[in-house]
Structure formats: structure tokens, C-alpha cells
Write a protein that holds these residues in place. Structure first.
Motif, PDB file in Angstrom:
ATOM      1  N   LEU A 151       0.827  -1.200   0.000  1.00 52.46           N
ATOM      2  CA  LEU A 151       0.000   0.000   0.000  1.00 52.46           C
ATOM      3  C   LEU A 151       0.865   1.256   0.000  1.00 52.46           C
ATOM      4  N   SER A 152       1.971   1.204   0.738  1.00 45.98           N
ATOM      5  CA  SER A 152       2.877   2.352   0.793  1.00 45.98           C
ATOM      6  C   SER A 152       3.463   2.649  -0.580  1.00 45.98           C
ATOM      7  N   MET A 153       3.901   1.592  -1.273  1.00 48.81           N
ATOM      8  CA  MET A 153       4.478   1.783  -2.605  1.00 48.81           C
ATOM      9  C   MET A 153       3.443   2.335  -3.587  1.00 48.81           C
ATOM     10  N   PHE A 154       2.251   1.774  -3.584  1.00 47.15           N
ATOM     11  CA  PHE A 154       1.221   2.221  -4.521  1.00 47.15           C
ATOM     12  C   PHE A 154       0.770   3.649  -4.220  1.00 47.15           C
ATOM     13  N   ALA A 155       0.815   4.042  -2.953  1.00 48.59           N
ATOM     14  CA  ALA A 155       0.360   5.381  -2.581  1.00 48.59           C
ATOM     15  C   ALA A 155       1.408   6.456  -2.845  1.00 48.59           C
TER      16      ALA A 155
END
Length: 404
Positions: free
Chosen positions: A110-114
């Protein structure tokens, strides 16, 4: 019409840890297998937590297995906020700065996609956890690495980041305590990393999964101690400190606008995390973390510290030419084995496979952790007791003798 597989999936490499885990699972009936492989805790979770779960399933099983909001159970989020303030001196503006995740793995994704746009660079270390490169690539990012070495205790600083940062760099991802090296960063190094990230306007993504697993009296120091925290996203998990890896539960926290975007993404990955798992985590940390803190201090740390010291002794006696740094946290020795085999003749994965086949002993091959990690093997010391650690290390020593 020929059906094709999406390019983004075809380019992703499977984790060597999961491959080894599958081998172990298939052979789980064999008591002669000694595993220094996976990083899952080998201790049972706190009795109070499992007793609570059993009682809950008898009395309120429909309620306990229903959906929650995407963010998670409000009581759990509130307890996490209080835990961070109490134990790490982190003052979050509100519960909206926290979201529950389905384990640390989802939290990282989620961190990477955000935060990462296609073509942007994310700085990681080498060696690094095998679960970092692929989420960066899935987000369209480009991993850039800082090589680390055992004879420097796998330390690095903001100066190392400055050497490779470019206009395309958007984030730095750090695990501390670290998997696979067991390193704990010196405070001056942490501060310099925070300073550079703030100065260069980079996101600092911290993997704090092992923050409760520290040895020799050490205490976790939150990265926000050294900066404003406005650019820091932290990914945490209940797997290690609560010995609850199978419930797949963690949490991310940071700036509210980023956390909100993560929740939006989570709606289309897992919708919400398991309510049953969230209720178990709530039991673990409620009442000012009484159950968790007693369990970690009286069971987890003493047990794993003894096993770490037992493995250290065996390295000195059985594999004295291995290049190691004594772990200060987490579960691992990351050993440079170049004095025992040549990667060009015997790749790390081949060594691990042969060791399993011939000696029924499990290691994780180093090559999956980065380019500079070739000729390394990761040794986990939490899976076996001291007696079996000694037996396993003797088997490994004999195996390498046979390669000469």
C-alpha cells in the motif's frame, strides 16, 4: 485468440523464502529436519490471547467473523495510538493517521502504490528483505541500492543516500531492526538518514516489524525522534512481537492524507483486515499493553536471546571462517560464506537445495537479498532450540567440508 499473462506479473520474481517454506511444509512430517529458514516465530502466542479467541468463537462467532470498516476496528486503532504515544513518544494528531493492514506485507505494498509513481526511484539497502524489490516494481518504481557489509555491522547513513539520490528519487525504505542482517542502526546514522530525507524532500518508509525484538537491553527508537515525521510512513505488524504470524495483521501510520489514500487502495486489495485477527490484536495490546509487554520481556526476548547466543557460539566453533555480524535485533545471522564455496561454481540456491537434500537442514540463499549478497546464507535462530541449533550447525559444517 491467445490469452496472455500481464507483463507486471511475469516480471515479478517469487520469494526464495516462500519456496523454502513450501519445501519445509511438504516435509513437515520429518522430525529430522532442522530449519534455520523462515522468520516466523516458533513460540506459541500469549495464552490470554488464544483463550480469549476460543471463548469469543463460542459466544459471538458471527459477530467476531463479520466485516469491519476498511480502516479497522476503532478500539484497536485507539489502542495503537495510545501505545505509540506511551512506548515510542509519538503523538499522532488523530486515529485517522492509522490504518489496519493485512500484515506488514500489505502495508508495504500500500505504501508503494500510494507514494511511488512509474519511473521514480526508491532507495533500499543490499542486502535487503526479499519483499522490497517486487512491490517497488509493481508500483512502476525503480529500486536503487546501497551496498552494506558485515565487517561494518551493516550500518549506513544519510551520506550513503546522498551519493545515489537523483531528481527521480522519491523515497527511502529502511528495515530496522533489519531482515536479513539483524542490524540495528546507530542513533547518529538514523538522525543523518532522517535529515537527508527531510532536506531532499523524500518519503522515508520505515519497516518496524521487528521493533519489539531487540537484544542486550536495547530499546526501540522511533524515527520521528529525529525529525518532524511529516514525511515518514511506518509499517508495523503483530506477527513477531505477539507470535501471531498466521493471523496476518499489522498497521501503517503517518500523515493523514497518505493514510487516507492507502485505505482507498485497500478497498480493492483486501477490503478490510480480518475482524477475528483485529480482536486478537486488541486483546494483546489493551490495558496499556500489559499482555504484550510481559510476553515480550519474559518469554520472547529471553528465549531468542539464548538461541542467538547459542548460534553465535556454533559459528565460532563450527564455521569460524564465516563472515558475520552479531545480531542486535530481529531473528537472523546473514553470513558471508565465501570462504566455504564459490558462487560461480555453486550458486547460493544450489547450496541451500543440496544442504536440504543431503543434511535435512534449511538455510535461505543469500542471492535473493541483493547483488552483493551472493555467497551469503541467511540463518534464522528462532525456529529451533539450543540443542538442535548445535546439531544443525554441525551438519552444515560437515556439508561444507564435503565440498572441499
Amino acid at each position: 485468440m491467445v490469452q496472455t499473462i500481464a507483463k507486471r506479473v511475469l516480471e515479478i520474481k517469487a520469494s526464495p523464502i516462500r519456496r523454502i517454506a513450501a519445501m519445509i511444509e511438504k516435509a513437515a512430517h520429518d522430525p529430522n529436519i532442522i530449519s534455520f529458514g523462515g522468520g516466523a516465530p516458533s513460540l506459541a502466542p500469549p495464552q490470554e490471547v488464544t483463550d480469549y479467541l476460543c471463548d469469543l468463537m463460542k459466544k459471538r462467532r458471527q459477530w467476531a467473523t463479520s466485516y469491519t470498516s476498511t480502516q479497522g476496528i476503532s478500539e484497536l486503532i485507539s489502542e495503537i495510538r495510545h501505545l505509540l504515544k506511551r512506548e515510542e513518544k509519538v503523538n499522532l494528531e488523530s486515529e485517522e493517521n492509522i490504518t489496519i493492514t493485512s500484515g506488514g506485507t500489505e502495508g508495504l505494498l500500500l505504501s508503494m502504490f500510494a507514494l511511488v509513481n512509474p519511473g521514480e526511484e526508491v532507495i533500499i539497502t543490499d542486502p535487503t528483505y526479499v519483499g522490497y524489490n517486487q512491490p517497488i516494481l509493481l508500483a512502476g518504481g525503480v529500486p536503487k541500492t546501497i551496498p552494506l557489509h558485515y565487517d561494518e555491522d551493516y550500518q549506513f547513513s544519510g551520506e550513503d543516500i546522498e551519493k545515489i539520490v537523483t531528481k527521480k528519487t522519491t523515497a527511502v525504505l529502511v528495515c530496522d531492526p533489519d531482515n536479513p542482517t539483524g542490524r540495528v542502526l546507530e542513533k547518529d546514522n538514523m538522525k543523518s538518514i532522517v535529515d537527508v530525507c527531510e532536506d531532499k524532500k523524500l518519503w522515508l518508509i520505515t519497516d518496524d516489524v521487528y521493533k519489539d525484538i531487540l537484544y542486550d537491553g536495547r530499546k526501540f527508537v522511533n524515527w520521528r525522534t529525529y525529525g518532524s515525521g511529516d514525511n515518514i510512513i511506518s509499517c508495523c505488524s503483530f506477527s513477531k512481537s505477539g507470535s501471531l504470524p498466521g493471523i496476518r495483521l499489522g498497521y501503517n501510520y503517518g500523515p493523514r492524507n497518505v493514510v487516507n489514500e492507502m485505505q482507498k487502495l485497500k478497498q480493492f486489495t483486501s477490503l478490510c483486515s480480518s475482524k477475528t485477527a483485529q480482536l486478537m490484536a486488541l486483546k494483546l495490546i489493551e490495558n496499556k499493553g500489559k499482555i504484550k509487554n510481559e510476553y515480550v520481556s519474559k518469554t520472547v526476548i529471553p528465549t531468542y536471546e539464548k538461541r542467538r547466543d547459542a548460534m553465535m557460539k556454533q559459528f565460532q566453533e563450527q564455521l569460524p571462517d564465516a563472515g558475520i555480524s552479531k545480531p542486535k535485533g530481529a531473528f537472523y545471522f546473514f553470513a558471508n560464506m565465501s570462504n566455504y564455496y564459490d558462487f560461480k561454481k555453486h550458486p547460493d540456491s544450489e547450496i541451500a537445495d543440496k544442504l536440504f537434500a543431503e543434511k535435512k537442514t534449511v538455510l535461505i540463499p543469500g542471492q535473493g537479498f541483493g547483488e552483493t549478497s551472493k555467497n551469503h546464507q541467511r540463518f534464522t535462530f528462532v525456529s529451533e532450540n539450543e540443542e538442535r541449533i548445535a546439531e544443525g550447525m554441525q551438519r552444515i559444517s560437515k556439508f561444507f567440508d564435503s565440498l572441499k
